[in-house]
Motif scaffolding. Structure first.
Motif, PDB file in Angstrom:
ATOM      1  N   MET A 126       0.802  -1.198   0.000  1.00  0.00           N
ATOM      2  CA  MET A 126       0.000   0.000   0.000  1.00  0.00           C
ATOM      3  C   MET A 126       0.844   1.260   0.000  1.00  0.00           C
ATOM      4  N   ALA A 167      -7.660  -0.949  -3.200  1.00  0.00           N
ATOM      5  CA  ALA A 167      -6.199  -0.901  -3.216  1.00  0.00           C
ATOM      6  C   ALA A 167      -5.731   0.345  -3.962  1.00  0.00           C
ATOM      7  N   VAL A 168      -4.828   1.077  -3.352  1.00  0.00           N
ATOM      8  CA  VAL A 168      -4.254   2.271  -3.965  1.00  0.00           C
ATOM      9  C   VAL A 168      -2.832   1.924  -4.367  1.00  0.00           C
ATOM     10  N   GLU A 169      -2.563   2.009  -5.650  1.00  0.00           N
ATOM     11  CA  GLU A 169      -1.249   1.625  -6.161  1.00  0.00           C
ATOM     12  C   GLU A 169      -0.393   2.849  -6.449  1.00  0.00           C
ATOM     13  N   SER A 208      -6.681   9.292  -1.547  1.00  0.00           N
ATOM     14  CA  SER A 208      -6.048   7.999  -1.267  1.00  0.00           C
ATOM     15  C   SER A 208      -6.597   7.393   0.023  1.00  0.00           C
ATOM     16  N   ALA A 209      -6.740   8.214   1.075  1.00  0.00           N
ATOM     17  CA  ALA A 209      -7.274   7.718   2.341  1.00  0.00           C
ATOM     18  C   ALA A 209      -8.724   7.266   2.183  1.00  0.00           C
ATOM     19  N   LYS A 234     -10.105   6.030  -0.513  1.00  0.00           N
ATOM     20  CA  LYS A 234     -10.093   4.729  -1.202  1.00  0.00           C
ATOM     21  C   LYS A 234      -9.649   3.621  -0.261  1.00  0.00           C
ATOM     22  N   MET A 235      -8.619   3.877   0.540  1.00  0.00           N
ATOM     23  CA  MET A 235      -8.136   2.864   1.475  1.00  0.00           C
ATOM     24  C   MET A 235      -9.203   2.508   2.509  1.00  0.00           C
ATOM     25  N   ASN A 236      -9.936   3.499   2.979  1.00  0.00           N
ATOM     26  CA  ASN A 236     -10.995   3.244   3.955  1.00  0.00           C
ATOM     27  C   ASN A 236     -12.138   2.433   3.368  1.00  0.00           C
TER      28      ASN A 236
END
Length: 66
Positions: A1, A53-55, A44-45, A47-49
């Motif tokens: 991540m 997956a953040v690439e 990004s946060a 999407k992570m929550n």
């Protein structure tokens, strides 16, 4: 991540903007880098929550032409 490449590019952009502050244009570039960093961190946060997956898909070799 990890988003290491993006972090390095933003850090480099902040350093360059800091140097450019000596000729005043750096204030504008610094605000742009800072604003993008805030926007990207939020997205990004978010999407992570949600479990997405953040690439780190930045290809540093294609950023420069030499």
């Amino acid at each position: 991540m990890g988003l290491t490449k993006k972090g390095i590019l933003l850090f480099f952009g902040a350093i360059v903007s800091g140097v450019l502050m000596l000729i005043l244009i750096g204030w504008i570039t610094w605000l742009l880098v800072w604003g993008y960093a805030i926007y990207d961190a939020y997205k990004s946060a978010e999407k992570m929550n949600m479990g997405i997956a953040v690439e780190d898909n930045i290809d540093i070799h294609n950023l420069f032409w030499w």
